[in-house]
Design a protein around this motif. Structure first.
Motif, mmCIF file in Angstrom:
data_model
loop_
_atom_site.group_PDB
_atom_site.id
_atom_site.type_symbol
_atom_site.label_atom_id
_atom_site.label_comp_id
_atom_site.label_asym_id
_atom_site.label_seq_id
_atom_site.Cartn_x
_atom_site.Cartn_y
_atom_site.Cartn_z
ATOM 1 N N UNK A 245 1.098 -1.552 0.039
ATOM 2 C CA UNK A 245 0.076 -0.255 -0.106
ATOM 3 C C UNK A 245 0.476 1.460 0.096
ATOM 4 N N UNK A 246 2.613 1.364 0.610
ATOM 5 C CA UNK A 246 2.950 3.101 0.585
ATOM 6 C C UNK A 246 3.391 2.575 -0.511
ATOM 7 N N UNK A 247 3.937 1.799 -1.298
ATOM 8 C CA UNK A 247 4.360 1.930 -2.644
ATOM 9 C C UNK A 247 2.849 2.286 -3.593
ATOM 10 N N UNK A 248 2.265 1.676 -3.482
ATOM 11 C CA UNK A 248 0.875 2.164 -4.055
ATOM 12 C C UNK A 248 0.970 3.529 -3.665
ATOM 13 N N UNK A 249 1.141 4.098 -3.082
ATOM 14 C CA UNK A 249 0.536 5.749 -2.667
ATOM 15 C C UNK A 249 2.099 6.377 -3.225
ATOM 16 N N UNK A 250 3.002 5.609 -3.499
ATOM 17 C CA UNK A 250 3.851 6.991 -3.581
ATOM 18 C C UNK A 250 3.158 6.739 -4.937
ATOM 19 N N UNK A 251 3.104 5.891 -6.128
ATOM 20 C CA UNK A 251 3.174 5.935 -7.768
ATOM 21 C C UNK A 251 2.247 7.346 -7.426
#
Length: 174
Positions: A27-33
């Motif tokens: 989820x952190x990496x999804x939000x980063x994108x």
């Protein structure tokens, strides 16, 4: 961390259990994108500032919608689904678009695929074996492997997104 649009990126707890840790980092990496795409106009999101590369921020989001769909639904659940953007004639269709393709549409498709991916694996153990084999490798995978791969996939493409964003408007940040 709250981004300028109010979306939230939170690193998982350093003492979380395995599933919570994997969900948290994904989820952190999804939000980063999404954060890397904030505040840009459609033409900027379609732009390819790292020529001759065809990479674009919108293309990365469309690509990750395809990847979410492939790993969590097609491979893990064995669903037979059509491609979103890729065709036999254009294997990089997620990165090829016209003026008619909008960020609103790309973001909506991506959010839908993320939601469907979450639902597809909710409650399944990490040792669950995939219903389908990879189209490329012919192997089955554990859900744990898929989570790990998805985190790696987002992290790699978020590095691309960092460079694209900096070249587009000079914005930097982790």
């Amino acid at each position: 961390m709250t981004t300028s649009s109010g979306s939230h990126r939170e690193e998982p707890s350093t003492t979380a259990g395995e599933r919570e840790m994997l969900d948290g980092w994904l989820d952190y990496h999804r939000a980063t994108l999404l954060w890397k795409c904030e505040g840009l106009q459609d033409e900027e999101l379609r732009g390819t500032p790292l020529a001759p590369s065809e990479l674009s921020l919108m293309g990365l989001v469309r690509h990750m919608a395809e990847v979410e769909r492939y790993w969590f639904r097609e491979i893990m659940l064995g669903e037979v689904l059509p491609e979103l953007y890729v065709t036999e004639e254009d294997q990089d269709g997620d990165f090829h678009f016209t003026e008619a393709d909008t960020w609103a549409e790309a973001e909506k498709v991506w959010r839908t695929e993320v939601d469907l991916a979450r639902r597809a694996v909710a409650g399944h153990p990490l040792d669950l074996r995939s219903e389908a084999a990879s189209h490329h490798r012919g192997e089955v995978f554990s859900l744990r492997w898929v989570y790990t791969h998805m985190i790696e996939e987002y992290a790699r493409h978020n590095g691309h997104a960092d460079m694209l964003r900096e070249q587009t408007d000079g914005a930097t940040g982790d």
